[in-house]
Design a protein around this motif. Structure first.
Motif, PDB file in Angstrom:
ATOM      1  N   LYS A   1     -34.207  37.842  -7.618  1.00 39.12           N
ATOM      2  CA  LYS A   1     -34.035  37.416  -9.691  1.00 39.12           C
ATOM      3  C   LYS A   1     -34.267  36.072  -9.706  1.00 39.12           C
ATOM      4  CE  LYS A   1     -32.277  41.862 -11.776  1.00 39.12           C
ATOM      5  NZ  LYS A   1     -30.748  42.414 -12.658  1.00 39.12           N
ATOM      6  N   THR A   2     -35.276  35.224 -10.656  1.00 41.28           N
ATOM      7  CA  THR A   2     -35.114  34.349 -10.900  1.00 41.28           C
ATOM      8  C   THR A   2     -33.919  33.716 -11.769  1.00 41.28           C
ATOM      9  OG1 THR A   2     -36.633  33.975 -12.531  1.00 41.28           O
ATOM     10  CG2 THR A   2     -37.557  34.071 -10.336  1.00 41.28           C
ATOM     11  N   ALA A   3     -34.430  32.207 -12.078  1.00 38.84           N
ATOM     12  CA  ALA A   3     -33.137  31.702 -13.197  1.00 38.84           C
ATOM     13  C   ALA A   3     -33.727  31.879 -14.406  1.00 38.84           C
ATOM     14  CB  ALA A   3     -32.852  30.615 -13.161  1.00 38.84           C
ATOM     15  N   ALA A   4     -35.238  32.135 -14.208  1.00 38.36           N
ATOM     16  CA  ALA A   4     -35.649  32.792 -15.818  1.00 38.36           C
ATOM     17  C   ALA A   4     -35.612  34.185 -16.658  1.00 38.36           C
ATOM     18  CB  ALA A   4     -37.359  32.551 -15.638  1.00 38.36           C
ATOM     19  N   GLY A   5     -35.777  35.055 -15.237  1.00 36.47           N
ATOM     20  CA  GLY A   5     -34.914  36.326 -15.465  1.00 36.47           C
ATOM     21  C   GLY A   5     -36.178  36.945 -14.992  1.00 36.47           C
ATOM     22  N   GLU A   6     -36.762  36.733 -14.051  1.00 36.36           N
ATOM     23  CA  GLU A   6     -38.145  37.112 -13.148  1.00 36.36           C
ATOM     24  C   GLU A   6     -37.908  37.781 -12.405  1.00 36.36           C
ATOM     25  OE1 GLU A   6     -42.604  36.557 -11.819  1.00 36.36           O
ATOM     26  OE2 GLU A   6     -41.284  35.246 -12.557  1.00 36.36           O
ATOM     27  N   GLU A   7     -37.989  39.389 -12.662  1.00 39.23           N
ATOM     28  CA  GLU A   7     -37.973  39.833 -10.891  1.00 39.23           C
ATOM     29  C   GLU A   7     -38.821  39.714 -10.141  1.00 39.23           C
ATOM     30  OE1 GLU A   7     -36.784  44.274 -10.320  1.00 39.23           O
ATOM     31  OE2 GLU A   7     -35.391  43.483 -11.513  1.00 39.23           O
ATOM     32  N   LEU A   8     -38.822  39.567  -8.762  1.00 41.98           N
ATOM     33  CA  LEU A   8     -39.624  38.917  -7.606  1.00 41.98           C
ATOM     34  C   LEU A   8     -39.618  40.349  -5.814  1.00 41.98           C
ATOM     35  CD1 LEU A   8     -39.696  35.364  -7.635  1.00 41.98           C
ATOM     36  CD2 LEU A   8     -41.055  36.890  -8.864  1.00 41.98           C
ATOM     37  N   HIS A   9     -40.538  40.604  -5.477  1.00 43.25           N
ATOM     38  CA  HIS A   9     -40.352  41.591  -5.064  1.00 43.25           C
ATOM     39  C   HIS A   9     -41.483  41.672  -3.953  1.00 43.25           C
ATOM     40  CE1 HIS A   9     -38.106  45.556  -7.237  1.00 43.25           C
ATOM     41  NE2 HIS A   9     -38.792  45.003  -8.126  1.00 43.25           N
ATOM     42  N   ARG A  10     -40.937  40.982  -2.550  1.00 39.69           N
ATOM     43  CA  ARG A  10     -41.341  40.416  -1.431  1.00 39.69           C
ATOM     44  C   ARG A  10     -41.617  41.618  -0.327  1.00 39.69           C
ATOM     45  NH1 ARG A  10     -43.842  38.649  -5.555  1.00 39.69           N
ATOM     46  NH2 ARG A  10     -44.458  36.137  -6.060  1.00 39.69           N
ATOM     47  N   THR A  11     -41.888  41.188   0.647  1.00 41.39           N
ATOM     48  CA  THR A  11     -41.710  41.647   2.017  1.00 41.39           C
ATOM     49  C   THR A  11     -41.053  40.118   3.203  1.00 41.39           C
ATOM     50  OG1 THR A  11     -43.606  42.092   2.808  1.00 41.39           O
ATOM     51  CG2 THR A  11     -42.083  44.420   2.115  1.00 41.39           C
ATOM     52  N   TYR A  12     -40.336  40.351   4.138  1.00 44.69           N
ATOM     53  CA  TYR A  12     -40.828  39.518   4.954  1.00 44.69           C
ATOM     54  C   TYR A  12     -39.575  40.067   6.095  1.00 44.69           C
ATOM     55  CZ  TYR A  12     -40.470  36.348   0.987  1.00 44.69           C
ATOM     56  OH  TYR A  12     -40.984  35.362   0.169  1.00 44.69           O
ATOM     57  N   THR A  13     -40.396  39.730   7.647  1.00 46.87           N
ATOM     58  CA  THR A  13     -40.561  39.909   9.002  1.00 46.87           C
ATOM     59  C   THR A  13     -39.026  40.090   9.217  1.00 46.87           C
ATOM     60  OG1 THR A  13     -42.796  39.769   9.799  1.00 46.87           O
ATOM     61  CG2 THR A  13     -41.610  40.133  10.562  1.00 46.87           C
ATOM     62  N   LEU A  14     -38.454  40.916   9.958  1.00 49.00           N
ATOM     63  CA  LEU A  14     -37.346  40.079  10.468  1.00 49.00           C
ATOM     64  C   LEU A  14     -37.436  39.510  11.836  1.00 49.00           C
ATOM     65  CD1 LEU A  14     -35.744  43.836   9.987  1.00 49.00           C
ATOM     66  CD2 LEU A  14     -33.947  42.308   9.146  1.00 49.00           C
ATOM     67  N   SER A  15     -36.480  38.834  12.296  1.00 47.09           N
ATOM     68  CA  SER A  15     -37.235  37.636  13.244  1.00 47.09           C
ATOM     69  C   SER A  15     -35.901  38.396  14.355  1.00 47.09           C
ATOM     70  CB  SER A  15     -37.452  36.216  12.715  1.00 47.09           C
ATOM     71  OG  SER A  15     -36.064  35.967  12.124  1.00 47.09           O
ATOM     72  N   GLN A  16     -35.560  39.359  14.084  1.00 46.33           N
ATOM     73  CA  GLN A  16     -34.172  39.123  15.634  1.00 46.33           C
ATOM     74  C   GLN A  16     -34.632  40.795  15.915  1.00 46.33           C
ATOM     75  OE1 GLN A  16     -33.292  40.311  12.851  1.00 46.33           O
ATOM     76  NE2 GLN A  16     -30.951  40.766  13.184  1.00 46.33           N
ATOM     77  N   ALA A  17     -33.680  40.554  17.584  1.00 48.39           N
ATOM     78  CA  ALA A  17     -34.419  41.808  18.313  1.00 48.39           C
ATOM     79  C   ALA A  17     -32.970  43.192  17.752  1.00 48.39           C
ATOM     80  CB  ALA A  17     -33.721  41.540  19.128  1.00 48.39           C
ATOM     81  N   PRO A  18     -33.538  43.890  17.667  1.00 48.96           N
ATOM     82  CA  PRO A  18     -32.110  45.485  17.170  1.00 48.96           C
ATOM     83  C   PRO A  18     -31.171  44.934  16.581  1.00 48.96           C
ATOM     84  CG  PRO A  18     -34.423  45.925  17.579  1.00 48.96           C
ATOM     85  CD  PRO A  18     -34.218  45.427  18.332  1.00 48.96           C
ATOM     86  N   SER A  19     -30.856  44.785  18.404  1.00 52.21           N
ATOM     87  CA  SER A  19     -29.715  44.569  19.524  1.00 52.21           C
ATOM     88  C   SER A  19     -28.902  43.376  18.419  1.00 52.21           C
ATOM     89  CB  SER A  19     -29.342  44.851  20.811  1.00 52.21           C
ATOM     90  OG  SER A  19     -30.298  43.224  20.943  1.00 52.21           O
ATOM     91  N   ASP A  20     -29.736  42.360  17.749  1.00 50.39           N
ATOM     92  CA  ASP A  20     -28.558  41.235  17.797  1.00 50.39           C
ATOM     93  C   ASP A  20     -27.536  41.434  15.897  1.00 50.39           C
ATOM     94  OD1 ASP A  20     -30.380  39.848  19.297  1.00 50.39           O
ATOM     95  OD2 ASP A  20     -31.532  39.052  18.381  1.00 50.39           O
ATOM     96  N   ALA A  21     -26.901  40.102  15.721  1.00 49.81           N
ATOM     97  CA  ALA A  21     -26.399  41.160  14.734  1.00 49.81           C
ATOM     98  C   ALA A  21     -26.151  40.652  13.409  1.00 49.81           C
ATOM     99  CB  ALA A  21     -24.486  40.141  15.076  1.00 49.81           C
ATOM    100  N   GLY A  22     -26.594  41.772  12.984  1.00 49.51           N
ATOM    101  CA  GLY A  22     -26.627  40.831  10.672  1.00 49.51           C
ATOM    102  C   GLY A  22     -28.556  41.391  11.144  1.00 49.51           C
ATOM    103  N   LEU A  23     -29.115  40.984  10.461  1.00 53.53           N
ATOM    104  CA  LEU A  23     -30.056  40.338   9.936  1.00 53.53           C
ATOM    105  C   LEU A  23     -30.426  38.854   9.314  1.00 53.53           C
ATOM    106  CD1 LEU A  23     -30.883  43.440   7.355  1.00 53.53           C
ATOM    107  CD2 LEU A  23     -31.224  43.383   9.562  1.00 53.53           C
TER     108      LEU A  23
END
Length: 247
Positions: A76-98
């Motif tokens: 959500k931007t400061a102007a109240g606009e809602e943005l939907h995007r997809t970004y690649t997960l750049s780590q292995a499944p065994s790594d901590a967090g995302l």
């Protein structure tokens, strides 16, 4: 039979616990709902790519995912606009967090770079996508990433090296990174560390448009079929490519 305890096997740490397994089953049920994630760390990977490390802010576990998948997020931007995007997960499944590694390019990515800081919360659905790899094959893999297209390749390479340690056999891989310049090349130190961990199973090739201040061994771009033939041995490879349309 006589025995003496020395230390825990390093492989046991990779398997997790029953409690962690139960928590993962729970988060699979939440994959279709928007969940809050707190930004725990922000790291500049290059002059144009920045990584955002995320941890769940709702008390549930990190969702399971496959190397190469992406994460749909809602901003959500400061102007109240809602943005939907997809970004690649750049780590292995065994790594901590995302970890999301985002190039400044467009409205949503500029908002992330300029307005999202450590401690902030963003929302995301469960990971998804079919750009994944079979780590058990013996066929050599060739991962070619241009620009920000290196992000899924980093995830896949981290996964193959980790699974190689787990199973005592790493699927052979060549990672070819293409970038305009050394300043715009991301994950340089991380990839070099992976090469050391892989103990000969991973080869890293860097192709740059400008070789000024480039690391030793970097090749002058662009990446062509003729250059590719000099980088790869004659073999039956499985190729994975990711990059901008021109690439």
């Amino acid at each position: 039979l006589r025995w003496a305890y020395r230390e825990l096997s390093p492989h046991s740490a990779l398997t997790g616990t029953w409690a962690e397994a139960e928590a993962k089953r729970e988060v699979q049920r939440l994959a279709q709902t928007w969940r809050p994630y707190r930004v725990s760390r922000v790291v500049d990977e290059s002059s144009v790519i920045r990584s955002f490390h995320l941890t769940p802010a709702d008390g549930h576990a990190v969702p399971p995912f496959l190397a190469g998948q992406h994460l749909p997020i809602r901003l959500k931007t400061a102007a109240g606009e809602e943005l939907h995007r997809t970004y690649t997960l750049s780590q292995a499944p065994s790594d901590a967090g995302l970890r999301l590694s985002v190039k400044r390019e467009g409205l949503a990515s500029s908002h992330l770079h300029d307005h999202v800081h450590e401690g902030d919360v963003i929302e995301a659905l469960g990971p998804r996508g079919q750009f994944t790899i079979d780590d058990k094959l013996r066929r050599p893999a060739v991962l070619i990433g241009a620009g920000v297209g290196i992000t899924p390749m980093v995830a896949v390479a981290r996964h193959l090296v980790t699974e190689g340690f787990r199973h005592r056999r790493t699927r052979p891989l060549h990672l070819i990174q293409v970038a305009h310049s050394a300043a715009m090349r991301a994950f340089g130190d991380e990839l070099q560390a992976l090469v050391q961990r892989a103990k000969g199973a991973m080869k890293l090739h860097v192709v740059l448009g400008s070789v000024n201040d480039a690391p030793d061994g970097a090749h002058k771009g662009p990446l062509t079929i003729d250059l590719l033939k000099t980088l790869l041995p004659f073999d039956d490879h499985e190729f994975f490519l990711c990059g901008p349309p021109g690439f």
